[in-house]
Scaffold this active site. Structure first.
Site, PDB file in Angstrom:
ATOM      1  N   GLN A  23       0.840  -1.201   0.000  1.00 22.09           N
ATOM      2  CA  GLN A  23       0.000   0.000   0.000  1.00 22.09           C
ATOM      3  C   GLN A  23       0.876   1.253   0.000  1.00 22.09           C
ATOM      4  O   GLN A  23       0.385   2.344  -0.257  1.00 22.09           O
ATOM      5  CB  GLN A  23      -0.895   0.017   1.249  1.00 22.09           C
ATOM      6  CG  GLN A  23      -1.973  -1.043   1.277  1.00 22.09           C
ATOM      7  CD  GLN A  23      -2.712  -1.108   2.617  1.00 22.09           C
ATOM      8  OE1 GLN A  23      -2.690  -2.128   3.270  1.00 22.09           O
ATOM      9  NE2 GLN A  23      -3.336  -0.012   3.036  1.00 22.09           N
ATOM     10  N   PHE A  70      -6.052  -4.091   3.417  1.00 22.49           N
ATOM     11  CA  PHE A  70      -6.761  -3.894   4.691  1.00 22.49           C
ATOM     12  C   PHE A  70      -5.871  -3.301   5.774  1.00 22.49           C
ATOM     13  O   PHE A  70      -6.159  -3.442   6.961  1.00 22.49           O
ATOM     14  CB  PHE A  70      -7.377  -5.228   5.187  1.00 22.49           C
ATOM     15  CG  PHE A  70      -8.168  -5.954   4.133  1.00 22.49           C
ATOM     16  CD1 PHE A  70      -9.315  -5.382   3.603  1.00 22.49           C
ATOM     17  CD2 PHE A  70      -7.762  -7.192   3.643  1.00 22.49           C
ATOM     18  CE1 PHE A  70     -10.045  -6.037   2.620  1.00 22.49           C
ATOM     19  CE2 PHE A  70      -8.488  -7.851   2.651  1.00 22.49           C
ATOM     20  CZ  PHE A  70      -9.632  -7.265   2.139  1.00 22.49           C
ATOM     21  N   GLU A 128       0.271  -1.651   4.625  1.00 24.10           N
ATOM     22  CA  GLU A 128       0.637  -0.238   4.730  1.00 24.10           C
ATOM     23  C   GLU A 128       2.114  -0.137   5.119  1.00 24.10           C
ATOM     24  O   GLU A 128       2.867   0.615   4.519  1.00 24.10           O
ATOM     25  CB  GLU A 128      -0.258   0.479   5.749  1.00 24.10           C
ATOM     26  CG  GLU A 128       0.084   1.967   5.867  1.00 24.10           C
ATOM     27  CD  GLU A 128      -0.862   2.759   6.748  1.00 24.10           C
ATOM     28  OE1 GLU A 128      -2.000   2.314   6.968  1.00 24.10           O
ATOM     29  OE2 GLU A 128      -0.466   3.849   7.200  1.00 24.10           O
ATOM     30  N   ARG A 187      -5.359   7.344  16.905  1.00 23.77           N
ATOM     31  CA  ARG A 187      -6.694   7.290  16.307  1.00 23.77           C
ATOM     32  C   ARG A 187      -7.711   6.672  17.285  1.00 23.77           C
ATOM     33  O   ARG A 187      -8.893   6.994  17.240  1.00 23.77           O
ATOM     34  CB  ARG A 187      -6.702   6.554  14.955  1.00 23.77           C
ATOM     35  CG  ARG A 187      -7.977   6.797  14.162  1.00 23.77           C
ATOM     36  CD  ARG A 187      -7.953   6.164  12.778  1.00 23.77           C
ATOM     37  NE  ARG A 187      -7.440   7.025  11.731  1.00 23.77           N
ATOM     38  CZ  ARG A 187      -8.127   7.987  11.105  1.00 23.77           C
ATOM     39  NH1 ARG A 187      -9.375   8.223  11.425  1.00 23.77           N
ATOM     40  NH2 ARG A 187      -7.572   8.705  10.147  1.00 23.77           N
ATOM     41  N   ARG A 222      -7.830  -1.777   8.797  1.00 25.25           N
ATOM     42  CA  ARG A 222      -9.100  -1.075   8.538  1.00 25.25           C
ATOM     43  C   ARG A 222      -9.741  -0.509   9.814  1.00 25.25           C
ATOM     44  O   ARG A 222     -10.245  -1.265  10.642  1.00 25.25           O
ATOM     45  CB  ARG A 222     -10.055  -2.045   7.852  1.00 25.25           C
ATOM     46  CG  ARG A 222     -11.108  -1.397   6.974  1.00 25.25           C
ATOM     47  CD  ARG A 222     -11.855  -2.470   6.207  1.00 25.25           C
ATOM     48  NE  ARG A 222     -12.701  -1.904   5.153  1.00 25.25           N
ATOM     49  CZ  ARG A 222     -13.314  -2.648   4.238  1.00 25.25           C
ATOM     50  NH1 ARG A 222     -13.185  -3.948   4.240  1.00 25.25           N
ATOM     51  NH2 ARG A 222     -14.054  -2.090   3.314  1.00 25.25           N
ATOM     52  N   PHE A 253      -7.917   1.349  11.969  1.00 24.90           N
ATOM     53  CA  PHE A 253      -6.669   1.922  12.512  1.00 24.90           C
ATOM     54  C   PHE A 253      -6.811   2.361  13.965  1.00 24.90           C
ATOM     55  O   PHE A 253      -6.503   3.488  14.315  1.00 24.90           O
ATOM     56  CB  PHE A 253      -6.296   3.109  11.616  1.00 24.90           C
ATOM     57  CG  PHE A 253      -4.829   3.458  11.557  1.00 24.90           C
ATOM     58  CD1 PHE A 253      -3.932   2.644  10.887  1.00 24.90           C
ATOM     59  CD2 PHE A 253      -4.343   4.624  12.130  1.00 24.90           C
ATOM     60  CE1 PHE A 253      -2.583   2.978  10.804  1.00 24.90           C
ATOM     61  CE2 PHE A 253      -2.997   4.981  12.054  1.00 24.90           C
ATOM     62  CZ  PHE A 253      -2.117   4.156  11.388  1.00 24.90           C
ATOM     63  N   THR A 268      -4.208  11.079  10.449  1.00 23.76           N
ATOM     64  CA  THR A 268      -4.126  11.896  11.662  1.00 23.76           C
ATOM     65  C   THR A 268      -2.815  12.678  11.694  1.00 23.76           C
ATOM     66  O   THR A 268      -2.725  13.718  12.328  1.00 23.76           O
ATOM     67  CB  THR A 268      -4.254  11.018  12.920  1.00 23.76           C
ATOM     68  OG1 THR A 268      -3.244  10.006  12.873  1.00 23.76           O
ATOM     69  CG2 THR A 268      -5.615  10.347  12.949  1.00 23.76           C
ATOM     70  N   ALA A 306      -6.087   5.127   5.285  1.00 27.22           N
ATOM     71  CA  ALA A 306      -6.866   6.141   5.996  1.00 27.22           C
ATOM     72  C   ALA A 306      -8.163   6.506   5.258  1.00 27.22           C
ATOM     73  O   ALA A 306      -8.717   7.576   5.492  1.00 27.22           O
ATOM     74  CB  ALA A 306      -6.023   7.385   6.269  1.00 27.22           C
ATOM     75  N   GLU A 344     -13.051   2.623   5.401  1.00 26.34           N
ATOM     76  CA  GLU A 344     -13.005   2.085   6.761  1.00 26.34           C
ATOM     77  C   GLU A 344     -14.305   2.191   7.559  1.00 26.34           C
ATOM     78  O   GLU A 344     -14.652   1.262   8.287  1.00 26.34           O
ATOM     79  CB  GLU A 344     -11.885   2.787   7.539  1.00 26.34           C
ATOM     80  CG  GLU A 344     -10.519   2.481   6.978  1.00 26.34           C
ATOM     81  CD  GLU A 344      -9.431   3.334   7.598  1.00 26.34           C
ATOM     82  OE1 GLU A 344      -9.404   4.549   7.325  1.00 26.34           O
ATOM     83  OE2 GLU A 344      -8.626   2.796   8.358  1.00 26.34           O
TER      84      GLU A 344
HETATM   85  N1  LUZ Z   1      -2.593   5.230   8.351  1.00 28.99           N
HETATM   86  C1  LUZ Z   1      -1.881   6.259   8.826  1.00 28.99           C
HETATM   87  C2  LUZ Z   1      -3.918   5.140   8.534  1.00 28.99           C
HETATM   88  O1  LUZ Z   1      -0.678   6.270   8.657  1.00 28.99           O
HETATM   89  N2  LUZ Z   1      -2.516   7.251   9.454  1.00 28.99           N
HETATM   90  C3  LUZ Z   1      -3.835   7.257   9.678  1.00 28.99           C
HETATM   91  O2  LUZ Z   1      -4.376   8.182  10.273  1.00 28.99           O
HETATM   92  C4  LUZ Z   1      -4.576   6.155   9.212  1.00 28.99           C
HETATM   93  N3  LUZ Z   1      -5.885   6.079   9.433  1.00 28.99           N
HETATM   94  C5  LUZ Z   1      -6.545   5.030   9.003  1.00 28.99           C
HETATM   95  C6  LUZ Z   1      -5.880   4.027   8.330  1.00 28.99           C
HETATM   96  N4  LUZ Z   1      -4.586   4.084   8.093  1.00 28.99           N
HETATM   97 MO1  MOS Z   2      -5.335   1.459   6.419  1.00 33.46          MO
HETATM   98  S1  MOS Z   2      -5.840   0.664   8.176  1.00 33.46           S
HETATM   99  O1  MOS Z   2      -3.992   0.906   5.695  1.00 33.46           O
HETATM  100  O2  MOS Z   2      -6.298   2.559   5.829  1.00 33.46           O
END
Ligand code: LUZ
Ligand code: MOS
Length: 768
Positions: free
Chosen positions: A205, A236, A240, A318, A350, A352, A448, A517, A720
């Site tokens: 991702q 999901f 990331e 979060r 998903r 977070f 965030t 996110a 999400e």
């Molecule tokens: N990833 C991130 C996320 O690095 N920052 C976020 O605020 C976030 N929120 C949801 C899913 N992935």
């Molecule tokens: Mo995410 S939890 O990779 O939006």
């Protein structure tokens, strides 16, 4: 089935998912489908089979001697930094002296085939002196072992407020981890280019995270590494940050051996070696006044971060942002402890950390409702966010749709009739009981971490008038490429087949944030829209000049150019030709950064989110009180899509997110032995929802609303938020159990597996 009102939004024809054709024919390309270059080596990761210990001996001699084994790399072979921590540098690529979790990578075997590499792995000998293993967050907290500092969000004064409350309840709650179970396991293919350059195709991702980390580990500049992502078979959140190590290992071997290297984790390796959603152990205290208004709420979240920080500090943050879900609470104190344990580093999933926070306040409300002998929805309804309410983190709630989705759900899904139906059913049936719950959701959209909220798009109009688009967006099944294509084809007035989405590539779009996110379509779509607008402006000037006018209104529709409302004699293709003859650039690179957002971590106040997504679900379940089995009768949602730009894709996200949320809350039970070994290490021991365990009825009504300016085409982020509707299933089950067993004391310990339901049905404080 309950009748639902379809709004005109659902009637709007939109582009079907552009990947559906190749997906159903098995023609879509994933990393493992790429044509391999001659001489490609296959890699298998050596990992440690202990939860915590000191590595005394690593003997690879037998493995290395196996015919077909080419090389084995360990920490001492890393030319740059042996470090992959994204937020905090606390995670080696390969373990050095210490093993911190079962499944931690120690080395990489390169062989002529994967089978040989696998066999070689069984010949590796390790001698590790065991150290005490910590698997629970509370244990780590007691030892003061954290991956990052605890943080607290505060609003008002909880101490004072509790003193004045008519009712105060305390309790505890646990939510378990969750396996991402992307269909496509982690993997990458690294190919040597000239001059020591490397091209990595990765199932990630975050292409830039792979590029940045590979450069650091190899000790070479980022420009020598090109990362390409075709698409992902699901992410999901699991890709990331945690797609990075495998891609970097492949790149390291490629760099050292000057050979193409393929590294794809087997399902078992993936389950064992990668982190999951964070388990949370939490305690709560909730205070209400005579009118059921929540006056004060205090929560402590113990986050099980695992053995390294990974994304845990951001996930913890979060949790605090979503600690009060859809409710206004004037006095809040929420603290999160990111606890270091000996599990694989837990990671993005998903929601977070948001779902974990929301489960706790819903637990607190359920506890209060039980003690007060009223349905929880009375408390929920009395406290829904309203316009201009303030969140604990200082953002003022605007364009609030919490109440609207709630009341529309109650009406459209006939809550009173359903309650009567449940009461009548429960009175008439001894061994089956129904339960009902409502679940409102409020989810903040933006990373965030403010600095991550940017994206770029590169658009080429080719000589023949066809269009190629590159963005930072990674397609992982969520349909972002379809949305991007929709934007360009609408803007240029071209049919879908004249527009192509290129694979995501760090040489075309650099310095990208991960696709995460829920913000990918917003960020990349806004950048793309700007690029299209700039190109249209340029082409409009060419058209106006060609028409011999000073000024005119130019539009692009159905491959035609409309000048002052009339179809012009040059069509799209002829205008492109005209522009080329005038040496006008037909390429554009645009940058977008979300305006308005900011956050001050020293004060824990600001305006971190571009907007919020709202919704309400009505959930009904039936429990078989002899066996503990249950069915979900229905999940009916009023969801705030804003003005959905693609109903089909967005509905897919709502239903998929819901299913994943239900799995987390009901069936999916991650289990580690006390020594840190993953017990739920296969699909025979880790249950995910299938078609039969899903809701019998899923209804989704798009909220009739105006959308938000910061959402692409006013079409709100949808990735999400719907997962959190699944939380309501937990509470519907609690209510059904209570209807059967009045002595049952509600507990907040997810997932609510059929085994737990059965125990709860016959739990009695008298017989223990
Ligand atoms: N990833 C991130 C996320 O690095 N920052 C976020 O605020 C976030 N929120 C949801 C899913 N992935
Ligand atoms: Mo995410 S939890 O990779 O939006």
């Amino acid at each position: 089935m309950i009748e639902t009102k379809k709004t005109d939004l659902q009637a709007k024809p939109t582009l079907q998912n552009i990947d559906s054709f190749t997906h159903v024919r098995g023609e879509s390309l994933f990393v493992d489908d790429m044509t391999m270059q001659e001489g490609t080596l296959h890699a298998v990761v050596i990992d440690a089979s202990i939860g915590h210990g000191e590595l005394k001996v690593l003997d690879i001699s037998k493995a290395l001697a196996l015919p077909g084994v080419v090389q084995i790399f360990t920490a001492s072979d890393v030319p740059g930094e042996n470090q992959i921590g994204g937020i905090i540098p606390d995670e080696p690529l390969f373990a050095e002296k210490h093993i911190h979790f079962w499944g931690q990578a120690v080395g990489l075997i390169l062989a002529e085939s994967e089978a040989i590499a696998r066999e070689a792995r069984s010949l590796v000998k390790m001698q590790i002196d065991p150290l005490p293993v910590v698997t629970m967050a509370s244990e780590a907290r007691a030892k003061g072992s954290f991956v990052s500092d605890p943080r607290t969000f505060e609003l008002g004064n909880v101490e004072q407020a509790f003193a004045g409350c008519a009712h105060v309840f305390e309790g505890e709650s646990f939510s378990n981890g969750q396996e991402h179970l992307y269909l496509e396991a982690q993997g990458a293919y690294a190919v040597p280019m000239e001059n020591g350059n490397i091209k990595i195709t990765s199932s990630t991702q975050g292409p830039t995270a792979v590029q940045r980390t590979a450069a650091k580990v190899l000790g070479i500049p980022m420009h020598k590494i090109e990362v390409e992502v075709i698409r992902l078979g699901g992410g999901f959140g699991g890709k990331e940050d945690q797609a990075t190590p495998w891609a970097v290992m492949a790149a390291l071997a490629c760099h050292k051996l000057k050979k193409p290297v393929k590294l794809i984790l087997s399902r078992h390796d993936d389950l064992r070696m990668t982190g999951k959603r964070h388990p949370y152990e939490s305690i709560f205290k909730i205070g209400l006044d005579e009118n059921l208004k929540i006056i004060a709420y205090e929560a402590e979240f113990m986050q099980n971060a695992g053995a390294a920080a990974d994304l845990s500090p951001a996930i913890a943050e979060r949790t605090l942002f979503h600690a009060t879900n859809s409710y206004f609470v004037p006095n809040v104190k929420a603290t999160v402890y990111p606890c270091r344990t000996n599990l694989p580093p837990n990671t993005a999933f998903r929601g977070f950390g948001g779902p974990q926070g929301m489960f706790v306040i819903e637990s607190a409300i359920a506890q209060a409702a039980d003690k007060l002998g009223i349905p929880a929805h009375q408390i929920q309804e009395a406290n829904l966010l309203q316009e201009d309410d303030v969140f604990s983190y200082g953002q003022i709630a605007r364009q609030v749709e919490a109440g609207k989705t709630w009341h529309q759900a109650k009406t459209a899904f006939k809550l009173q009739e359903q309650e009567a139906l449940v009461a009548a059913f429960n009175a008439a049936n001894k061994n089956k009981k129904k339960g009902l719950a409502l679940m409102p959701i409020t989810f903040g959209i933006s990373f965030t971490n403010t600095r991550m909220n940017h994206a770029r798009a590169l658009v080429h109009i080719y000589e023949d008038g066809s269009v190629g688009i590159s963005t930072a967006a990674v397609e992982m099944g969520q349909g972002v490429n379809t949305k991007m294509l929709q934007i360009a084809s609408e803007e240029f007035g071209l049919p879908a087949h004249k527009v192509k989405l290129e694979p995501t590539n760090t040489t075309r779009v650099a310095n990208t944030s991960p696709s995460a996110a829920s913000a990918t379509a917003d960020l990349n779509g806004k950048a793309l829209l700007q690029a299209c607008t700039a190109l249209k402006k340029r082409l409009a000037i060419v058209a106006v000049e060609h028409a011999g006018l000073d000024k005119a209104k130019v539009a692009f529709v159905n491959e035609q150019i409309i000048v002052n409302g009339e179809v012009y004699k040059l069509n799209w293709y002829e205008l492109v030709e005209q522009a080329l003859s005038q040496r006008v650039s037909l390429s554009e690179n645009s940058h977008y950064a979300t305006p308005e957002i900011h956050f001050d971590k020293t004060k824990e106040k600001g305006h971190p989110f571009a907007y919020h997504v709202y919704g309400t679900a009505v959930i009904r379940v039936t429990v078989d009180c002899v066996r503990g089995r249950y069915e979900i009768d229905s999940v009916q949602m009023v969801h705030d899509y804003g003005k959905s730009m693609n109903e089909g894709i967005d509905l897919g996200q709502v239903e998929g997110g819901l299913a994943q949320g239900i799995g987390w809350m009901t069936l999916e039970e991650i289990s580690y032995a006390p020594d840190g070994r993953l017990l739920s290490n296969a699909l025979s021991t880790y249950k995910v929802p299938d078609l039969f365990s899903g809701p019998k009825v899923i209804d989704t009504i798009p909220l009739d609303t105006i959308g938000h300016e910061l959402a692409i085409r006013k079409s709100k982020a949808v990735g999400e938020p719907p997962l959190m509707y699944g939380i309501g299933v937990y509470f519907a089950l609690q209510n059904a159990i209570r209807a059967f067993n009045p002595r049952y004391v509600p507990k907040f310990h997810a997932p609510m597996t059929p085994e737990k339901v059965l125990m709860s049905l016959y739990e009695s404080p008298l017989v223990g």
